[in-house]
Every structure is written in C-alpha cells, then in structure tokens.
Design an enzyme around this catalytic site. Sequence first.
Site, PDB file in Angstrom:
ATOM      1  N   ASP A 262      43.422 -21.881  39.948  1.00 56.73           N
ATOM      2  CA  ASP A 262      42.274 -22.131  40.813  1.00 56.73           C
ATOM      3  C   ASP A 262      41.074 -21.510  40.109  1.00 56.73           C
ATOM      4  OD1 ASP A 262      41.686 -22.113  44.398  1.00 56.73           O
ATOM      5  OD2 ASP A 262      40.286 -22.421  42.736  1.00 56.73           O
TER       6      ASP A 262
ATOM      7  N   GLU B 288      43.115 -27.010  40.199  1.00 59.87           N
ATOM      8  CA  GLU B 288      42.556 -27.564  41.427  1.00 59.87           C
ATOM      9  C   GLU B 288      41.679 -28.777  41.164  1.00 59.87           C
ATOM     10  OE1 GLU B 288      39.979 -26.584  45.450  1.00 59.87           O
ATOM     11  OE2 GLU B 288      40.389 -24.960  44.038  1.00 59.87           O
TER      12      GLU B 288
ATOM     13  N   ASP C 278      45.810 -22.177  45.434  1.00 58.25           N
ATOM     14  CA  ASP C 278      45.188 -21.159  46.293  1.00 58.25           C
ATOM     15  C   ASP C 278      46.065 -19.907  46.399  1.00 58.25           C
ATOM     16  OD1 ASP C 278      44.309 -23.837  48.508  1.00 58.25           O
ATOM     17  OD2 ASP C 278      42.922 -22.729  47.192  1.00 58.25           O
TER      18      ASP C 278
ATOM     19  N   THR D 244      35.216 -21.188  46.929  1.00 56.22           N
ATOM     20  CA  THR D 244      34.021 -21.871  46.410  1.00 56.22           C
ATOM     21  C   THR D 244      32.845 -21.815  47.379  1.00 56.22           C
ATOM     22  OG1 THR D 244      35.371 -23.342  45.051  1.00 56.22           O
ATOM     23  CG2 THR D 244      33.158 -24.100  45.587  1.00 56.22           C
TER      24      THR D 244
HETATM   25  C1  LIP Z   1      39.722 -21.999  50.031  1.00 56.37           C
HETATM   26  C2  LIP Z   1      40.840 -21.048  50.400  1.00 56.37           C
HETATM   27  C3  LIP Z   1      40.571 -20.449  51.781  1.00 56.37           C
HETATM   28  C4  LIP Z   1      40.515 -21.533  52.792  1.00 56.37           C
HETATM   29  C5  LIP Z   1      39.428 -22.520  52.438  1.00 56.37           C
HETATM   30  C6  LIP Z   1      39.651 -23.104  51.033  1.00 56.37           C
HETATM   31  P1  LIP Z   1      38.841 -23.176  47.829  1.00 56.37           P
HETATM   32  O1  LIP Z   1      40.012 -22.544  48.779  1.00 56.37           O
HETATM   33  O2  LIP Z   1      40.900 -20.025  49.473  1.00 56.37           O
HETATM   34  O3  LIP Z   1      41.574 -19.537  52.139  1.00 56.37           O
HETATM   35  O4  LIP Z   1      40.295 -20.980  54.063  1.00 56.37           O
HETATM   36  O5  LIP Z   1      39.433 -23.557  53.383  1.00 56.37           O
HETATM   37  O6  LIP Z   1      40.839 -23.847  51.000  1.00 56.37           O
HETATM   38  O7  LIP Z   1      38.530 -24.532  48.402  1.00 56.37           O
HETATM   39  O8  LIP Z   1      37.666 -22.279  47.859  1.00 56.37           O
HETATM   40  O9  LIP Z   1      39.497 -23.244  46.475  1.00 56.37           O
END
Ligand code: LIP
Length: 272
Positions: free
Chosen positions: A93, A74, A220, A98
């Site tokens: 990821d 990522e 993701d 996050t």
């Molecule tokens: C997150 C995803 C989550 C989504 C967030 C974000 P990150 O990924 O796991 O499902 O709703 O907007 O994309 O940014 O924490 O890697």
Amino acid sequence: MERTAPSSGELLEIAVELARDAAATAYRMRAEGVSVAATKSTVTDVVTAADRAVETQVLDALRRLRPADAVLGEEYGAGETEVAAGGVRWILDPIDGTVNYLYGLPHYAVSLAAEVDGEVVAGVVRNVPTGEEWTATAGGGAWRDGRRLRCSTETDLGQALVGTGFGYDPKRRAHQARVVAELIPHVRDIRRLGAAAVDLCLAAEGRLDAYYEKGLAAWDQAAGALVATEAGLRVAGLGGRPAGPDLVIAAPPALFTPLHDRLADLDASGGP
Ligand code: LIP
C-alpha cells in the site's frame, strides 16, 4: 520449479529500505502540494499523484532487486508474475490513509509485506509524517525503533479503547456507523484514525487496546496484521474465519472473544 525464498530477515531488510525511500518521496510530494489524480470506487475514494509515484518507485526497485518476485499493489494490482512454490509475493500500500494525506492529518503510511507460500513472513509500516516505523518477522517479534512491542493487557471490554474505520461507499458507512453506535456503550471509547496499517500497529503497542474494520484489502492490513500478531494480538475474522475483507478483528486474547461476540451480534461483517 520450487524456489528457496530468502530468510524473513533478508526480506525485511529489503522492505525497510524500500519503505524508507518511498516515505521520503511521499513526504517530499506532500510538501510540493497534493493533487488528486483520480477517484476509484466512489467520489470520496481518491488516488493522488503520490500514491501512483510511490507505487511505481517501489515496483521499479523490486523489479531491479528481485525480478522473479510477484507484487500486489493497491494502485496497479497484481501484475503478471505468477508466484511459484517457495516464491515471494510483495503486498504494497503506497500510501495507506490517502484521505489523511490529502488533508495533512499525520496518520498515513507506506505499508509493505513479503509473503511466501501464502504466509506473510515480514512486514514494515512507516508513518510518513512522524517517521514511526513498525517492523515484524514471523516468529521474530514486532518492533518499533528497536523496542520489542507488547500489546495491551486490558481484559475488560468496557475499559477498551477500540479503533475502527469506515469504507468509501455511503451505504456501507451507514451500516458501519450503526455497528459503532451499538458498540460504543460497551467500550471505553472509539477512535477513527483513518489508516488501517497504522491502526493495527498502534494496537500492537497498546496505544489502542483493540481494532476492527470491515472492507480492508490485503494491502491495507498485510504488514500491520503481522506486527499486531507478533505483538501478541489475536488477528482473525468472525466465526473462526481468517482476517479478511469481511472483517479484521485484532485484540488481546482476553478481549478477542467479548469483542468478537459483540461484533457478530451487530452483524459487523454484514451490510453492503
Ligand atoms: C483506508 C484504510 C482505512 C479505511 C479507509 C481506507 P486507503 O485505506 O486504511 O482504514 O477506513 O476507508 O480503506 O484507501 O487510504 O489506502
């Protein structure tokens, strides 16, 4: 030159070892205090020092253990390594969820998948604060802590607990919120937990009946989608398309079509 990839079991062993070490680093760094290193697509799309440190740690380990493999991460993208036929590409990821990591909400994970010739063959999702660890190999089933997972047997969409998520772009969130507002009268309830990789694994073991989200990147969903598929969920997009950035839907066979058709009617893959 055609290469012969290790077995999915061997790739899973490597993935689990690296994910456990990575989770330990993320856990330690959170205890030391979270710092936002930068923002990405929008001001709310943050990257922390831990996202970067964990990704670097896994990249270094993979370069040591499997120098010929490609890695899509990522934070640092695809790197230089081309994937030859039969070659392995890792999809990482470092911290999925996050924002949950930033706020200390116990729903964020290291997600690592191994792909051979475009097919994800092994994957692990490790929830950092809880230590829950979901694993799967293609054809080998989905597991958590030694227990084989089976998805929900719910057949009535009106009784289904459905997980979903929202992007970082306010316009996209507005579109996604309209979809949820129209969908919610037709399901048991909605859960927005904040980490797609973990959401897919919760659906794999029936702690959610189904899950869908627009805007997910490969990192993701790669490992979580394999866990979900191996637990019996159908994982796809709209109109026979594969699961992807347009839309990921994960639902038991009996629920897939009713949920798919509702989401299609609501243009869930549309909007910004
Ligand atoms: C997150 C995803 C989550 C989504 C967030 C974000 P990150 O990924 O796991 O499902 O709703 O907007 O994309 O940014 O924490 O890697």
